[in-house]
Every structure is written in C-alpha cells, then in structure tokens.
Design an enzyme around this catalytic site. Structure first.
Site: not given
Length: 589
Positions: A190, A389
């Site tokens: 991430k 996401s």
C-alpha cells in the site's frame, strides 16, 4: 440636474435590459448548439463513421455547454457512446466503414483495449476500418493496429517504446515548506503514502509495478502482433529502438504502418473504397449521431440496468461544475441503487466500475448497498480501466465480476494521511498557538503540533479495523477465507488477467459480456438495457457554476504543470482521514 439624472438612469436601465437580453440570447445560442449536437440519429446512405482519436475518453461523456464554444481539434468521447456507435455501425446497412483520424487518445489501457475489441468485432461484418494520423501515440497505435489499413503522414511518426510508470515524490518539497505527513497504513504494497514520505519507490512497490506493467505490455504486444503479423519479439526490439524518432518510411518497412500518405490522399483512398468519383463527396457520420440512432431492440419490459460508477470515491455529492473531474458520491450511488432495488422492472444490475478508490467510509456504504441489492436481483460488475482499492471494495459483493486483461484492480489495503504543518506555521510563518482543554485529547488534530503517541496509536487502530472490514467484505463476497484474502491483499495491485488466477475476478470480458452474464443469472432471454445515472441537464451547468470554480480554473491556467503542487496541501486536508485508493497515480506512459 434632473435631466442629467434622468439620462443617467435611462442609460443604466438600457444597459441592464441589454445585459438581460444578451444573456438570454447567449443561453438560447448555447441551447441551439446543444440541440443541434443532440439532434443526430439520421444516417445517410453510403456513410462512414468518423472517429477522432485525439481527445479524452471517459466512461460517460458529460455535456459541457461552454465546450461547444471552443474547438481545439480534439474530441472528448464517452466510452459508452463510442462503443454504442461502433456496435450500431456494424449492423446499420447504410454505414460502409469506419475512418479513424488522429491517434492520440487519453485513456487507460483497459479502455483502449475495449475500443480495440469493438473495432475487431466491427470488421467481422466485412466492412472496412481505415486509420490515419500525423502522429500516433502508443495507446492510439494500439487501438488503430486493429484497422484493415493503417496510414501515417509522410512527415509523421508512431510512438512505440514500451511502458513506464513514473510516480512523483513530494517529500523534498514538503520538507522545504516545513510540512511533515504522518502516515498510518496496512499493507506492504500500500504505497499511496510513499510520495509524501519517500524520495523513491520501495522495493515492494517496485515489485508490483514491474509485475502489472509487464502484464499490460505483454497483452499489448500479443494483440498488435496478431493484427499486424509481426512477432512479439520483433515488436519488443522495435520498442527498444524508440520508433517515435524514426522516419515514416522506416515505419512502413518494419510493418508498423501500411503506407504513408497525406490526408487528401487518404480521402481519395476512401472514395475509391466507396466507389465514388473524384468530384463526389464523402459522407461521414459522427460518433454522437451514430450512437443516437435507433436500433432494433427488444420490446420486453424486463430491464437490465447498467449503472456507471467512475472516478474517485467520496461521500458527499459535488456541485455540477466541480463534478467534471468525475467522482463517485456514496450519497448519490446509495440512493440510486436503492431505487433500482425497488424497481420491479429492473431484473438485474450491471455495475460498471472505473475507479482508483477513495474514501474507505464511502466505499463501505456503497458496498453495503450492493449487498442489499444482490439479495433482490443479480448484480454483475464490469471493470473498466481501474477498479482498485475502493473500486474493488464496491465491486467485491457482486454475484460475478468481469474485467479486461489490462484492468488494474485489487489493492486491498487502507491508509491514512494527516499533515503536520506546525513547523510551517510556527517556525517559518511565525504563528503562535496556545490552548486550554478539559481532557487529555481535546485538542486532537490541532495545527499547532504533531500527533502524540496515544493519538497515533488510536489512528493506527482505526486503520487496522478498516482493513479488517475491507478484508471481511472481500472474503464474504468472493467466498474466500480472510487469510486467503490477506495473502493476495496487502495493498497489491493486479491486472485483470492476474486477478482471474487468484480469485479476485471471475472472467475476462467487456461490458457487453457482463450484460450477457447478468441476463443469464436473471434467467432472461429477452430484455432491454438502460443506462444510469441519468445525465444532469446541460443548463444546470450555467445555473450552478460557482465563483470558486472560476477562481480554481484561473489558478489552473496560471500555474500550469505546477498546479498539483499548489493544491497538494488542500487535497490532503479535505480528504477523508481513511483512504482506500490506488498506491498513487499510476502515471503509465
């Protein structure tokens, strides 16, 4: 004196009347332009569908009445209208072929792939596809390589160089400003936080970017190789030699192009293809007009709703003018999906997702509504350029997920960014603060100081809970264990082709495939489709434009390429504190 005042008053009244009349005339003129643009739908015999590939391609085109007064030679299309135009041209007996001019579209690889597939399908009808451009961008060439004949200007070029991704890092700039970004995240991959705390890519991020870039490039190589009859290894060698700076004759010699010609010569070739004489005129039909033509459709009352959700995910719906940047507002989407759930005529819903993500809270609200919708009728997701996401979050509860091979998806992870501007304010600007508080954390989030240890612990706890919720949603929707989701999660981005192999996507396919899949799940053989949400009328733009939008446009014009730097701190401040979005702008070129 009275006479003078009367004269002044009369002049002012005259000016006021003139302004009102001029405004009305202006609005009517714009309305006329819009009306003339929307009055298409008539196709003359021996027509050619003309596609200008020199503009931006969004999922859906938003009518901007002011843009009708400008003509910069480019064409902005909605992918929906472009695909509809190609599909209708295929079956319309009056349309004999497609002429693509210009070769520099702005769109994600998966969007270009879907257009390319539509052109290949069109060619199955036996009709021709001609492509011509002065300069082909790599994406434009990828689309146009599906044409029967690909022509380049004798002084033109074809950009064929491979793929690269170049993220921008703001850490040095922020340090000079006296700003530190406090980061909270879950997920090794991430890397959305990296531009604000690093000066280069982490090894994990480099690994995932290399993986998905390679996957996308191999797909492009295979497609172009099949259409142009050139081996993939040879195409790779050509990319290594940077074809953009090669002469046009060499482009023909290496078979990237069929011939060189000027635009008048291309028009002559089209006339010959159509059996027209030198003095005859070619008849073109625009994408917008073609898309509006009637086509034989089912009379069934059963409907499959195609709902477009594209852009960043936010909570509150923006004003019309601000929404040109394309946002998915959970407030609006939830309301719209509720109406589709209650509509007895809607038998299935296809959720078309093209989003890099955004607010984790807003994503959760949409995901929950999709779950409720799914209990009433089948829900199928069709992924566009991005469904990553938060974009994957809102897709995970569907009965079935389709993606293009080059779609960027996954990125199951959560992060939070809180800027610490205390040094900027106190040391650089000389601002001083004092505080009175009743409890230990009453001044949580104060501009005068960074978060303390307890506040940081609480923030990380909220991020961890958000990640567990996200993982749980995916696990339930994809019928996987949470442990299995975490193994392919950690914020890692996958292409659609890779995602099929790990269970995040069910099948590779486009929007048309998704509609057919929804019909099968609903047990429908006869049905019609309808597009949602309903576009906002053009005149709303004139009534709702805000002064902030004007000021922002002036800033954008003056700052140019530096505009993102000026808006960086404002963006950080206004974002929801917990984000589920792509690692960064992929910036693929």
């Amino acid at each position: 004196m009275k006479g003078f005042l009367k004269t002044v008053l009369a002049t002012l009244v005259g000016m006021l009347v003139f302004t009102i009349v001029a405004g009305i005339v202006g609005v009517v003129a714009v309305a006329g332009l819009v009306a003339s643009d929307e009055s298409g739908g008539t196709v003359r015999d021996k027509s050619i569908l003309r596609i200008n590939l020199s503009g931006t391609i969004e999922e859906m085109r938003k009518d901007n009445p002011l843009s009708l007064l400008q003509d910069d030679g480019s064409a902005d299309y909605g992918l929906d209208e472009l695909l509809a135009a190609i599909r209708k041209a295929k079956t319309n007996g009056k349309v004999k072929g497609i002429y693509i001019e210009g070769g520099m579209p702005l769109a994600a690889p998966a969007t270009l792939e879907e257009i390319r597939q539509a052109l290949l399908s069109f060619r199955e009808s036996g009709k021709f596809v001609y492509a011509y451009a002065d300069t082909y961008s790599q994406g434009g060439y990828y689309v146009c390589s599906a044409a029967d004949t690909l022509t380049v200007n004798p002084a033109g070029s074809i950009d064929w160089h491979g793929l690269a991704s170049e993220p921008v890092f703001y850490t040095g700039l922020l340090e000079k400003l006296g700003v530190r970004v406090q980061v909270f995240k879950v997920g090794t991959y991430k890397s959305a936080v990296e531009p604000y705390i690093n000066t280069q890519m982490s090894e994990a991020n480099r690994e995932q970017v290399t993986s998905y870039l390679t996957s996308v490039w191999e797909r492009m190589l295979g497609d172009v190789a099949a259409s142009r009859g050139i081996e993939a290894t040879e195409l790779n060698a050509l990319a290594d030699s940077f074809m953009l700076l090669r002469p046009a004759e060499e482009l023909v010699a290496c078979r990237l192009a069929d011939r060189t010609a000027y635009v008048d010569e291309v028009k002559a070739m089209l006339k010959a293809q159509m059996g027209l004489g030198e003095g005859d005129k070619l008849t073109f039909v625009s994408v917008q007009s073609m898309a509006k033509t009637d086509e034989s459709s089912s009379k069934s009352q059963d409907e499959i709703a195609v709902y477009y959700a594209f852009g960043q995910i936010i909570t509150t719906e923006l004003s019309y003018m601000d929404s040109y940047a394309s946002y998915i507002s959970s407030d609006k989407v939830v309301k719209d999906l509720q109406e589709l759930r209650k509509d007895k005529g809607v038998k299935a819903v296809v959720l078309r997702v093209n989003s890099p993500g955004g607010s984790a809270y807003a994503s959760e609200q949409i995901c929950h509504e999709v779950e409720l919708l799914r209990k009433e009728k089948p829900v199928v997701v069709s992924m566009g350029g991005y469904a990553a996401s938060g974009g994957y979050y809102i897709s995970s509860n569907a009965d079935k997920i389709y993606a293009e091979p080059t779609t960027l998806t996954g990125s199951i992870g959560i992060f939070g960014l809180i800027p610490d501007v205390s040094e900027l304010l106190t040391e650089k600007l000389g601002v001083r603060f004092d505080v009175v508080k009743t409890n230990a954390l009453s001044d949580f989030g104060s501009l005068s100081r960074p978060l303390n240890e307890e506040e940081s612990r609480l923030m990380q706890g909220e991020i961890d809970r958000g990640y567990e919720t996200f993982v749980g949603r995916v696990a339930a929707g994809r019928r996987m264990t949470k442990e299995a989701v975490k193994r392919i999660g950690e914020g890692r981005v996958w292409t659609g082709e890779q995602a099929v192999g790990i269970g995040l996507v069910d099948e590779l396919g486009n929007l048309e495939d998704a509609v057919e899949g929804a019909a099968a799940l609903a047990g429908l053989k006869d049905y019609h489709t309808a597009t949602y949400p309903t576009p906002i009328p053009w005149y709303t733009a004139l009534l709702n434009e805000k002064k902030e939008g004007y000021i922002d446009s002036q800033m954008r014009s003056l700052a140019g390429e530096y505009y993102p730097v000026f808006t960086l701190l404002r963006t950080l401040k206004t974002q929801d504190r917990i984000q589920a979005r792509l690692p960064y702008d992929p910036n693929i070129y």
